[in-house]
Write a protein that holds these residues in place. Structure first.
Motif, PDB file in Angstrom:
ATOM      1  N   MET A  28       0.841  -1.205   0.000  1.00  0.00           N
ATOM      2  CA  MET A  28       0.000   0.000   0.000  1.00  0.00           C
ATOM      3  C   MET A  28       0.875   1.253   0.000  1.00  0.00           C
ATOM      4  O   MET A  28       0.528   2.261  -0.628  1.00  0.00           O
ATOM      5  CB  MET A  28      -0.941   0.000   1.218  1.00  0.00           C
ATOM      6  CG  MET A  28      -1.870   1.197   1.246  1.00  0.00           C
ATOM      7  SD  MET A  28      -3.021   1.181   2.642  1.00  0.00           S
ATOM      8  CE  MET A  28      -1.948   1.670   4.000  1.00  0.00           C
TER       9      MET A  28
ATOM     10  N   TYR B 240       1.497   1.897  -3.498  1.00  0.00           N
ATOM     11  CA  TYR B 240       0.348   2.495  -4.210  1.00  0.00           C
ATOM     12  C   TYR B 240       0.327   4.008  -3.945  1.00  0.00           C
ATOM     13  O   TYR B 240       0.062   4.807  -4.856  1.00  0.00           O
ATOM     14  CB  TYR B 240      -0.999   1.924  -3.740  1.00  0.00           C
ATOM     15  CG  TYR B 240      -1.159   0.413  -3.705  1.00  0.00           C
ATOM     16  CD1 TYR B 240      -0.363  -0.419  -4.480  1.00  0.00           C
ATOM     17  CD2 TYR B 240      -2.130  -0.173  -2.892  1.00  0.00           C
ATOM     18  CE1 TYR B 240      -0.538  -1.803  -4.424  1.00  0.00           C
ATOM     19  CE2 TYR B 240      -2.303  -1.542  -2.840  1.00  0.00           C
ATOM     20  CZ  TYR B 240      -1.497  -2.353  -3.598  1.00  0.00           C
ATOM     21  OH  TYR B 240      -1.662  -3.711  -3.543  1.00  0.00           O
TER      22      TYR B 240
ATOM     23  N   ILE C  36       1.084 -12.111  -2.782  1.00  0.00           N
ATOM     24  CA  ILE C  36       0.194 -10.958  -2.936  1.00  0.00           C
ATOM     25  C   ILE C  36       0.626 -10.110  -4.128  1.00  0.00           C
ATOM     26  O   ILE C  36      -0.190  -9.729  -4.975  1.00  0.00           O
ATOM     27  CB  ILE C  36       0.172 -10.113  -1.630  1.00  0.00           C
ATOM     28  CG1 ILE C  36      -0.385 -10.946  -0.464  1.00  0.00           C
ATOM     29  CG2 ILE C  36      -0.651  -8.840  -1.819  1.00  0.00           C
ATOM     30  CD1 ILE C  36      -0.390 -10.242   0.881  1.00  0.00           C
TER      31      ILE C  36
HETATM   32  C1  MLT Z   1      -0.206  -4.348   1.897  1.00  0.00           C
HETATM   33  O1  MLT Z   1       0.690  -5.095   2.270  1.00  0.00           O
HETATM   34  O2  MLT Z   1      -0.124  -3.111   2.003  1.00  0.00           O
HETATM   35  C2  MLT Z   1      -1.449  -4.973   1.312  1.00  0.00           C
HETATM   36  O3  MLT Z   1      -1.227  -6.321   1.035  1.00  0.00           O
HETATM   37  C3  MLT Z   1      -1.896  -4.232   0.091  1.00  0.00           C
HETATM   38  C4  MLT Z   1      -3.142  -4.796  -0.535  1.00  0.00           C
HETATM   39  O4  MLT Z   1      -4.031  -5.285   0.184  1.00  0.00           O
HETATM   40  O5  MLT Z   1      -3.253  -4.705  -1.773  1.00  0.00           O
END
Ligand code: MLT
Length: 282
Positions: A109, A112, A231
């Motif tokens: 995140m 992102y 993930i």
């Molecule tokens: C994270 O580690 O920040 C999450 O896995 C991000 C997500 O849920 O896409």
């Protein structure tokens, strides 16, 4: 690079931003003059303590490790957040600390949020480190899953989130061999307010698609993946790195989604070498 002799949590400070929000952060100056500054932005649903294994990087860079809004000791979230608003909070913090430019390092995140930072605060950006993350937005099925998860956590509280995420975050070997690190992440998740988790899930479900934007990134970029990350798979991250001109890609072995925690020495060595091989302009 020795292990830091203190627990980063005890040095946490808070500052009020121009928006009126208060943000908590760790700020550790490097002993070297003219060292670059790295801002480390944590993943979901964690806080700055996920970067404790990176404290030894203080020997090569100034370190800033904030808690995103609602997480750790930063302001609670009243209402909505977005990847853009959280990038703005980081930019405001950097301004408050009078740091002209940073290397932005984000995990998942945090990554992102990093695309929003690159797009909107390019004047503050000297370099980029993308860890265990992706540039594309959620498809509808994933976004729907996040909306359901957001509603669910408000009903059940945070503990089931920690139970569900534990096996997804780490490589199978870490779950057996590294119980202290796994437990510290579980405890951080359990301490996070359900409202924060729900708001962050909704924000991620609405995040923009930066799949094409990354082709225009023009700062030095380092991409770090975990060999067993389920993930944000390493192969997908390698494809992403291939789109970013001049970027450097590394896969860290025996690592799941939490590469900086699972393999801190390998991670720190990649970052320190990448920094040493560049002439940073701040
Ligand atoms: C994270 O580690 O920040 C999450 O896995 C991000 C997500 O849920 O896409």
């Amino acid at each position: 690079m020795g292990v830091a002799a203190f627990d980063g949590r005890s040095n946490v400070k808070s500052v009020e931003l121009p928006s009126g929000k208060s943000i908590s952060y760790l700020h550790l100056p490097c002993e070297k003059l003219n060292a670059p500054t790295i801002v480390f932005v944590h993943g979901f649903p964690l806080d700055h303590s996920m970067w404790n294994g990176q404290l030894p990087l203080q020997s090569v860079a100034n370190l800033i490790m904030p808690d995103l809004m609602g997480f750790g000791k930063s302001n609670v979230i009243n209402g909505q957040v977005s990847m853009r608003s959280m990038a703005g909070d980081i930019a405001d913090l950097i301004d408050q600390l009078n740091v002209p430019k940073v290397i932005y390092c984000g995990l998942s995140m945090g990554g992102y949020i990093g695309w929003e930072f690159v797009q909107n605060y390019h004047n503050l950006l000297a370099g980029l480190i993308c860890c265990n993350t992706r540039a594309t937005a959620d498809d509808e099925k994933t976004a729907r899953g996040r909306r359901l998860a957001a509603a669910q956590v408000l009903k059940t509280g945070t503990n089931p989130v920690a139970v569900a995420m534990r096996p997804k975050l780490f490589a199978a070997s870490a779950l057996i061999n590294n119980p202290t690190v796994v437990q510290s992440v579980v405890e951080t998740i359990c301490q996070t307010r359900p409202e924060t988790i729900a708001a962050a899930q909704l924000a991620m479900s609405k995040r923009g698609n930066f799949g094409s934007f990354i082709e225009d990134i023009n700062v030095p970029t380092l991409v770090i993946a975990g060999s067993e990350d389920g993930i944000t798979p390493s192969a997908e991250m390698q494809e992403m790195a291939a789109l970013i001109a001049g970027s450097e890609f590394h896969q860290v072995e025996n690592s799941g989604h939490m590469t900086p925690l699972e393999q801190p020495d390998a991670f720190n060595s990649i970052v320190a070498t990448w920094i040493a091989n560049r002439d940073w302009q701040f």
